[in-house]
Motif scaffolding. Sequence first.
Motif, PDB file in Angstrom:
ATOM      1  N   ASP A 235      28.491  30.996   7.489  1.00  0.00           N
ATOM      2  CA  ASP A 235      27.408  30.342   6.732  1.00  0.00           C
ATOM      3  C   ASP A 235      26.259  31.321   6.533  1.00  0.00           C
ATOM      4  OD1 ASP A 235      26.131  28.377   5.377  1.00  0.00           O
ATOM      5  OD2 ASP A 235      25.700  27.115   7.121  1.00  0.00           O
ATOM      6  N   ASN A 236      25.407  31.038   5.552  1.00  0.00           N
ATOM      7  CA  ASN A 236      24.194  31.831   5.295  1.00  0.00           C
ATOM      8  C   ASN A 236      24.496  33.312   5.078  1.00  0.00           C
ATOM      9  OD1 ASN A 236      22.350  29.571   5.747  1.00  0.00           O
ATOM     10  ND2 ASN A 236      22.913  29.774   7.912  1.00  0.00           N
TER      11      ASN A 236
ATOM     12  N   ASP B 265      31.369  17.555  13.603  1.00  0.00           N
ATOM     13  CA  ASP B 265      30.801  18.447  12.607  1.00  0.00           C
ATOM     14  C   ASP B 265      31.242  19.876  12.936  1.00  0.00           C
ATOM     15  OD1 ASP B 265      29.220  19.331  14.689  1.00  0.00           O
ATOM     16  OD2 ASP B 265      27.422  18.280  14.038  1.00  0.00           O
ATOM     17  N   ALA B 266      30.714  20.852  12.205  1.00  0.00           N
ATOM     18  CA  ALA B 266      31.171  22.234  12.378  1.00  0.00           C
ATOM     19  C   ALA B 266      30.753  22.826  13.718  1.00  0.00           C
ATOM     20  CB  ALA B 266      30.629  23.103  11.237  1.00  0.00           C
ATOM     21  N   LEU B 267      29.803  22.185  14.409  1.00  0.00           N
ATOM     22  CA  LEU B 267      29.399  22.649  15.736  1.00  0.00           C
ATOM     23  C   LEU B 267      30.030  21.813  16.843  1.00  0.00           C
ATOM     24  CD1 LEU B 267      25.632  23.553  15.227  1.00  0.00           C
ATOM     25  CD2 LEU B 267      27.549  25.111  15.615  1.00  0.00           C
TER      26      LEU B 267
ATOM     27  N   SER C  55      27.695  22.799   2.694  1.00  0.00           N
ATOM     28  CA  SER C  55      27.993  22.628   4.128  1.00  0.00           C
ATOM     29  C   SER C  55      28.939  21.469   4.389  1.00  0.00           C
ATOM     30  CB  SER C  55      26.696  22.414   4.919  1.00  0.00           C
ATOM     31  OG  SER C  55      25.853  23.537   4.797  1.00  0.00           O
ATOM     32  N   SER C  56      29.038  20.550   3.394  1.00  0.00           N
ATOM     33  CA  SER C  56      29.936  19.401   3.584  1.00  0.00           C
ATOM     34  C   SER C  56      31.389  19.838   3.623  1.00  0.00           C
ATOM     35  CB  SER C  56      29.734  18.380   2.459  1.00  0.00           C
ATOM     36  OG  SER C  56      28.429  17.857   2.478  1.00  0.00           O
TER      37      SER C  56
ATOM     38  N   ARG D 163      26.997  30.536   0.689  1.00  0.00           N
ATOM     39  CA  ARG D 163      25.828  31.323   0.310  1.00  0.00           C
ATOM     40  C   ARG D 163      24.915  30.480  -0.568  1.00  0.00           C
ATOM     41  NH1 ARG D 163      25.507  35.900  -3.945  1.00  0.00           N
ATOM     42  NH2 ARG D 163      23.664  37.082  -3.286  1.00  0.00           N
ATOM     43  N   VAL D 164      23.634  30.545  -0.279  1.00  0.00           N
ATOM     44  CA  VAL D 164      22.647  29.813  -1.081  1.00  0.00           C
ATOM     45  C   VAL D 164      22.294  30.662  -2.309  1.00  0.00           C
ATOM     46  CG1 VAL D 164      20.327  28.836  -1.155  1.00  0.00           C
ATOM     47  CG2 VAL D 164      21.704  28.633   0.936  1.00  0.00           C
TER      48      VAL D 164
END
Length: 511
Positions: free
Chosen positions: A477-478, A52-54, A38-39, A496-497
């Motif tokens: 994301d996700n 940040d991304a939001l 996410s960084s 992706r995790v």
Amino acid sequence: MVIQFQKLILKNFKSHRDLEVSFGDVTKISGENAKGKSSIPEALCWVLYGTDALGSKLQKETEPTPVNYDFDELKVELLFSSDDNQYLLGRSIVKGKTIYRRNEVSIKATEFDEIVRTLIGEKDLFLSLFNPSYFPSLHWETQRKLILQYVTAPANKEVFAQLPATQADKLAELVKKHSLDDLYEIHRENKPMQDKAYIAAQSRTKTLLEQLNRLPELNVDVEEAGAKITELEKQIEEIEKVTDSAGESNREHNEVTTKIKSLQERISESAKKWPNLRDEEIEDACRTCKRPLDDEAVEAVKADKEQRKEQYQTNHKALVEQRKALEVELKKLEYIDVSEQLEKIRMLGMEIQPLNESVNLHSQREQLEQQIEQARTAESATLASRNESTFILDAIKAFQTKEAELQATKVQDLFTTLSIRLFKQNKGDGELKADFEIEMDGKAYRKLSLSESIRAGLELRDVLSQQSGIVAPCFVDNTESITKFTQPNGQLIMCRVVAGQELKIETGEAE
């Protein structure tokens, strides 16, 4: 405008001491949690906007700094192209101070922000294109503004065509002088004012009618009564000529009579004083000290008495002469008795009185009838004004409803699976108020599952991209939570995790 990320360089950014990310059409970032996935998108947003991304401003400019090792400088650089022109922008923190660079040359923060705005776009729009989760996080008014700024509002003629002819024709004529907003304010203020005025006008009409009904009915011919009054007044006028003439003569007679009476009273008073003066004794002693008077003093007393008697007789005689002269004058004046004429005037006046009352009553009725007519006219005008305001307000509401429907249709036509609500109706007055709600399959966005919200976000960002003409990279994301989605236009960055995997970055071409 086509924006493409080429390379991202991170130095001491959070957990990344030294990381270089190259981007392709599709960039896949995977790995175990806490491996710094996410960084990477956060660094992209931070270097451009300091968020940040939001889109949230970091509480401190130093928040991206690593906490588990020492460093001299935190730096992020982004190599990208905008419409095929390549640029290198950088943001770094050295000893708590933020430094901005373009092509590795330090510049001022304002210049940096202007470059980003020109080459990348306004923050809300770009982040909405970059992060599908960003747009739904905005306030609904900002969301609505972003969507509508690229959708042309329906033209008045287009809306008028959907209204009943009476409403459309009325508004079409009125908007030549005033905007619809101004018309709404004008008639919103006028209607309650005319409501009150109409009640007052009705009350006045009722009051005047009650006054008219209280007046007795006329039992005489008013024209005939007026002619009779004129005739009687002429008779009085002729009699008054006689009484006026007699009045001058009688006035002189009365004045002389009054003078004679006054003189007679003075003569009578004078006559009463004569016996005392005539019979006054001559004293031979002083009346004050009682000392005997000598012969010379006695003679002086006698002489004084004679002088006073002579003066009295002269004055008394003068009064008598004045009375005799007035009596002679009075005989020359004739007293004219006009009591008969005065009585006749009184009788004529009594005859005129009921006629005048009838004429006055007729005048009162005429005046009240005129006032009633005026009151009814004012009442009708007030009612017409109130009804017109009501009609115009209803027409404007109908216009706003149709305009909202047409605008909503235009917006809705941009989407395939999503429904967008732009307005809501007040329960009290039925007026439309601006609103914004995203729905998918009848569910509000806030109630969507993670995979549904990702798909909804992607559709929203693609609509914004198409309408704004900006093709920007998109970060999803996700992606492990969503099995299938339509690839957005522009570059795609996916996180992706993957359990037990170190950070892995792969690039490829779009499918």
